[in-house]
Design a protein around this motif. Structure first.
Motif, PDB file in Angstrom:
ATOM      1  N   ASN A 279      -6.726  30.413   8.314  1.00  0.00           N
ATOM      2  CA  ASN A 279      -8.172  30.291   8.121  1.00  0.00           C
ATOM      3  C   ASN A 279      -8.496  29.503   6.868  1.00  0.00           C
ATOM      4  OD1 ASN A 279     -10.898  30.941   9.005  1.00  0.00           O
ATOM      5  ND2 ASN A 279     -11.004  32.240   7.178  1.00  0.00           N
ATOM      6  N   GLN A 280      -7.766  29.764   5.789  1.00  0.00           N
ATOM      7  CA  GLN A 280      -8.014  29.019   4.554  1.00  0.00           C
ATOM      8  C   GLN A 280      -7.689  27.535   4.727  1.00  0.00           C
ATOM      9  OE1 GLN A 280      -9.253  29.789   1.273  1.00  0.00           O
ATOM     10  NE2 GLN A 280     -10.128  31.418   2.543  1.00  0.00           N
ATOM     11  N   LEU A 281      -6.605  27.236   5.413  1.00  0.00           N
ATOM     12  CA  LEU A 281      -6.223  25.838   5.610  1.00  0.00           C
ATOM     13  C   LEU A 281      -7.212  25.109   6.512  1.00  0.00           C
ATOM     14  CD1 LEU A 281      -2.335  26.117   6.002  1.00  0.00           C
ATOM     15  CD2 LEU A 281      -3.664  25.544   3.959  1.00  0.00           C
ATOM     16  N   SER A 282      -7.840  25.848   7.424  1.00  0.00           N
ATOM     17  CA  SER A 282      -8.814  25.233   8.326  1.00  0.00           C
ATOM     18  C   SER A 282     -10.063  24.778   7.580  1.00  0.00           C
ATOM     19  CB  SER A 282      -9.211  26.213   9.440  1.00  0.00           C
ATOM     20  OG  SER A 282     -10.024  27.263   8.928  1.00  0.00           O
ATOM     21  N   LYS A 283     -10.258  25.269   6.371  1.00  0.00           N
ATOM     22  CA  LYS A 283     -11.429  24.909   5.570  1.00  0.00           C
ATOM     23  C   LYS A 283     -11.217  23.639   4.744  1.00  0.00           C
ATOM     24  CE  LYS A 283     -12.564  29.841   4.948  1.00  0.00           C
ATOM     25  NZ  LYS A 283     -13.843  29.897   5.668  1.00  0.00           N
ATOM     26  N   ILE A 284      -9.974  23.134   4.707  1.00  0.00           N
ATOM     27  CA  ILE A 284      -9.652  21.962   3.889  1.00  0.00           C
ATOM     28  C   ILE A 284      -9.940  20.681   4.673  1.00  0.00           C
ATOM     29  CG2 ILE A 284      -7.841  20.742   2.626  1.00  0.00           C
ATOM     30  CD1 ILE A 284      -6.385  23.402   2.318  1.00  0.00           C
ATOM     31  N   ASN A 285     -10.715  19.794   4.096  1.00  0.00           N
ATOM     32  CA  ASN A 285     -10.982  18.504   4.737  1.00  0.00           C
ATOM     33  C   ASN A 285      -9.665  17.729   4.822  1.00  0.00           C
ATOM     34  OD1 ASN A 285     -11.780  15.806   5.346  1.00  0.00           O
ATOM     35  ND2 ASN A 285     -13.797  16.178   4.450  1.00  0.00           N
ATOM     36  N   PRO A 286      -9.224  17.361   6.022  1.00  0.00           N
ATOM     37  CA  PRO A 286      -7.919  16.707   6.169  1.00  0.00           C
ATOM     38  C   PRO A 286      -7.923  15.227   5.814  1.00  0.00           C
ATOM     39  CG  PRO A 286      -8.965  16.926   8.311  1.00  0.00           C
ATOM     40  CD  PRO A 286      -9.867  17.629   7.322  1.00  0.00           C
ATOM     41  N   ASP A 287      -9.080  14.642   5.556  1.00  0.00           N
ATOM     42  CA  ASP A 287      -9.174  13.216   5.276  1.00  0.00           C
ATOM     43  C   ASP A 287      -8.705  12.924   3.847  1.00  0.00           C
ATOM     44  OD1 ASP A 287      -9.770  10.566   4.967  1.00  0.00           O
ATOM     45  OD2 ASP A 287     -11.850  10.705   5.638  1.00  0.00           O
ATOM     46  N   PRO A 288      -7.576  12.237   3.662  1.00  0.00           N
ATOM     47  CA  PRO A 288      -7.080  11.959   2.305  1.00  0.00           C
ATOM     48  C   PRO A 288      -8.010  11.053   1.512  1.00  0.00           C
ATOM     49  CG  PRO A 288      -5.833  10.717   3.945  1.00  0.00           C
ATOM     50  CD  PRO A 288      -6.707  11.676   4.693  1.00  0.00           C
ATOM     51  N   LEU A 289      -8.837  10.268   2.211  1.00  0.00           N
ATOM     52  CA  LEU A 289      -9.762   9.383   1.514  1.00  0.00           C
ATOM     53  C   LEU A 289     -10.840  10.175   0.782  1.00  0.00           C
ATOM     54  CD1 LEU A 289     -10.227   6.500   4.118  1.00  0.00           C
ATOM     55  CD2 LEU A 289      -8.762   6.550   2.089  1.00  0.00           C
ATOM     56  N   VAL A 290     -11.202  11.338   1.328  1.00  0.00           N
ATOM     57  CA  VAL A 290     -12.188  12.192   0.663  1.00  0.00           C
ATOM     58  C   VAL A 290     -11.615  12.703  -0.657  1.00  0.00           C
ATOM     59  CG1 VAL A 290     -13.485  14.346   0.805  1.00  0.00           C
ATOM     60  CG2 VAL A 290     -13.321  12.847   2.805  1.00  0.00           C
ATOM     61  N   ARG A 291     -10.379  13.175  -0.609  1.00  0.00           N
ATOM     62  CA  ARG A 291      -9.741  13.675  -1.833  1.00  0.00           C
ATOM     63  C   ARG A 291      -9.566  12.553  -2.849  1.00  0.00           C
ATOM     64  NH1 ARG A 291      -6.880  16.454   2.268  1.00  0.00           N
ATOM     65  NH2 ARG A 291      -5.018  15.129   2.139  1.00  0.00           N
ATOM     66  N   LYS A 292      -9.211  11.365  -2.347  1.00  0.00           N
ATOM     67  CA  LYS A 292      -9.051  10.216  -3.235  1.00  0.00           C
ATOM     68  C   LYS A 292     -10.371   9.863  -3.909  1.00  0.00           C
ATOM     69  CE  LYS A 292      -7.562   5.377  -3.292  1.00  0.00           C
ATOM     70  NZ  LYS A 292      -7.086   4.236  -2.477  1.00  0.00           N
ATOM     71  N   ARG A 293     -11.462   9.910  -3.139  1.00  0.00           N
ATOM     72  CA  ARG A 293     -12.778   9.579  -3.679  1.00  0.00           C
ATOM     73  C   ARG A 293     -13.205  10.573  -4.753  1.00  0.00           C
ATOM     74  NH1 ARG A 293     -15.977   5.899  -5.554  1.00  0.00           N
ATOM     75  NH2 ARG A 293     -18.199   6.238  -5.147  1.00  0.00           N
ATOM     76  N   VAL A 294     -12.935  11.844  -4.531  1.00  0.00           N
ATOM     77  CA  VAL A 294     -13.254  12.863  -5.534  1.00  0.00           C
ATOM     78  C   VAL A 294     -12.503  12.575  -6.820  1.00  0.00           C
ATOM     79  CG1 VAL A 294     -13.013  15.309  -6.123  1.00  0.00           C
ATOM     80  CG2 VAL A 294     -13.822  14.654  -3.857  1.00  0.00           C
ATOM     81  N   ARG A 295     -11.238  12.202  -6.685  1.00  0.00           N
ATOM     82  CA  ARG A 295     -10.432  11.899  -7.861  1.00  0.00           C
ATOM     83  C   ARG A 295     -10.980  10.682  -8.603  1.00  0.00           C
ATOM     84  NH1 ARG A 295      -6.935  14.772 -11.031  1.00  0.00           N
ATOM     85  NH2 ARG A 295      -6.447  13.294 -12.666  1.00  0.00           N
ATOM     86  N   GLU A 296     -11.366   9.656  -7.857  1.00  0.00           N
ATOM     87  CA  GLU A 296     -11.919   8.446  -8.472  1.00  0.00           C
ATOM     88  C   GLU A 296     -13.199   8.756  -9.238  1.00  0.00           C
ATOM     89  OE1 GLU A 296     -12.383   5.924  -5.128  1.00  0.00           O
ATOM     90  OE2 GLU A 296     -10.331   5.114  -5.221  1.00  0.00           O
ATOM     91  N   LEU A 297     -14.057   9.573  -8.645  1.00  0.00           N
ATOM     92  CA  LEU A 297     -15.310   9.935  -9.310  1.00  0.00           C
ATOM     93  C   LEU A 297     -15.044  10.740 -10.583  1.00  0.00           C
ATOM     94  CD1 LEU A 297     -17.505  10.851  -6.204  1.00  0.00           C
ATOM     95  CD2 LEU A 297     -17.766   8.864  -7.721  1.00  0.00           C
TER      96      LEU A 297
END
Length: 325
Positions: A279-297
């Motif tokens: 259930n916890q893993l199902s809440k994680i956005n699987p798109d690596p570009l989203v995580r990359k964008r958060v890091r860039e910001l």
């Protein structure tokens, strides 16, 4: 198992441990200081935009290995010393391995020396020197801050800029304290991970189960059986005084600082926020570009903050020219 520990209990535990191992810790610290190692501050905020899965050695890890392997792309992973080989044998490579013990047997690491090349070792300054010397990947060291101030001895060896964390009573707890970093001086999320998920944090074992994941050492499971209780899932379980103390300690730590930690072990006695791992893993956005964008910001915000501080300093300095001293 939500009972908070008293200060007297914590001090007493620290005094007993230091009396037993203090001399060895000092010797190992001198040895480890001479090894090549990186500045632990490099890991600060490394988890911005990501989730960290913490895998300990409790039996619950056995049942959850398929889920961990299937979803490995969704999270960073840290595990403890004894669990490193278990994960590697199952095709799961951790990002970090936590070493908190001067006495953890070398046999748990020896077959996997070459596989440690791309894994970061996070070790107490007095970690077993057989592990630290032969580790192929980057080494990072930290010092435990305890209730008897033993950290003062190790700061003399490693220097005052060495990262310190609250002494968490065992390697599983140390994973939580190292990456969160909250203590009685400041409540922070030091590594910056959005959430910390715990697996194998059982602090107990069942009559028909193993003491560790895939391991059932005898007579250890018998002489460590100090209490019989009902775990949080309604099953009869055994625990030791040390494991019970560690579970209470982590409840105190996570509860006091309201940390973003979820117990996904699905068994055991750790009474903090609980959920299934799936259930916890199902809440994680699987798109690596989203995580990359958060890091860039985050990096952009960091640079802007540095630029603001620099400009503010220049402004304040310039005002000194208005009125001569």
């Amino acid at each position: 198992m939500g009972v908070l520990l008293s200060n007297k209990e914590v001090v007493s535990q620290s005094e007993r441990v230091y009396a037993q191992f203090g001399k060895k810790w000092n010797d190992f610290s001198h040895f480890n200081f001479k090894l090549d190692h990186r500045n632990t501050e490099e890991l600060k905020n490394i988890g911005i935009g990501k989730v960290l899965l913490m895998v300990a050695m409790g039996e619950s890890t056995e049942a959850l290995l398929p889920t961990i392997k299937e979803n490995r792309h969704l999270f960073d992973l840290v595990t403890n010393d004894k669990c490193f080989g278990l994960l590697m044998d199952n095709g799961i490579t951790p990002d970090y391995v936590m070493l908190c013990d001067a006495n953890v047997p070398f046999k748990f690491f020896e077959p996997y020396i070459e596989k440690s090349k791309n894994v970061k070792l996070i070790s107490t300054v007095y970690g077993n020197i057989e592990w630290t010397e032969k580790w192929k990947g980057d080494r990072y060291f930290y010092i435990n801050r305890d209730s008897i101030q033993s950290e003062l001895e190790f700061l003399k060896i490693f220097g005052n800029d060495t990262r310190m964390i609250p002494a968490g009573s065992n390697v599983s707890n140390a994973m939580v304290t190292f990456f969160n970093g909250a203590d009685n001086r400041v409540n922070i999320n030091w590594a910056g991970y959005e959430r910390y998920l715990l697996v194998g944090f059982d602090y107990s074992w069942r009559p028909d189960g193993n003491y560790y994941a895939f391991l059932d050492p005898k007579p250890k499971r018998h002489y460590m059986n100090h209490r019989t209780l009902i775990d949080l899932y309604g099953h009869v379980a055994f625990t030791s005084e040390n494991l019970l103390f560690s579970a209470k300690w982590l409840v105190s730590y996570v509860t006091s600082f309201k940390l973003p930690v979820v117990n996904c072990s699905e068994r055991g006695i750790l009474e903090i926020k609980r959920d299934t791992l799936k259930n916890q893993l199902s809440k994680i956005n699987p798109d690596p570009l989203v995580r990359k964008r958060v890091r860039e910001l985050f990096e952009n915000a960091k640079k802007m903050n540095e630029a603001f501080n620099y400009a503010n300093d220049l402004f304040n300095d310039s005002r000194g020219a208005i009125i001569w001293q």
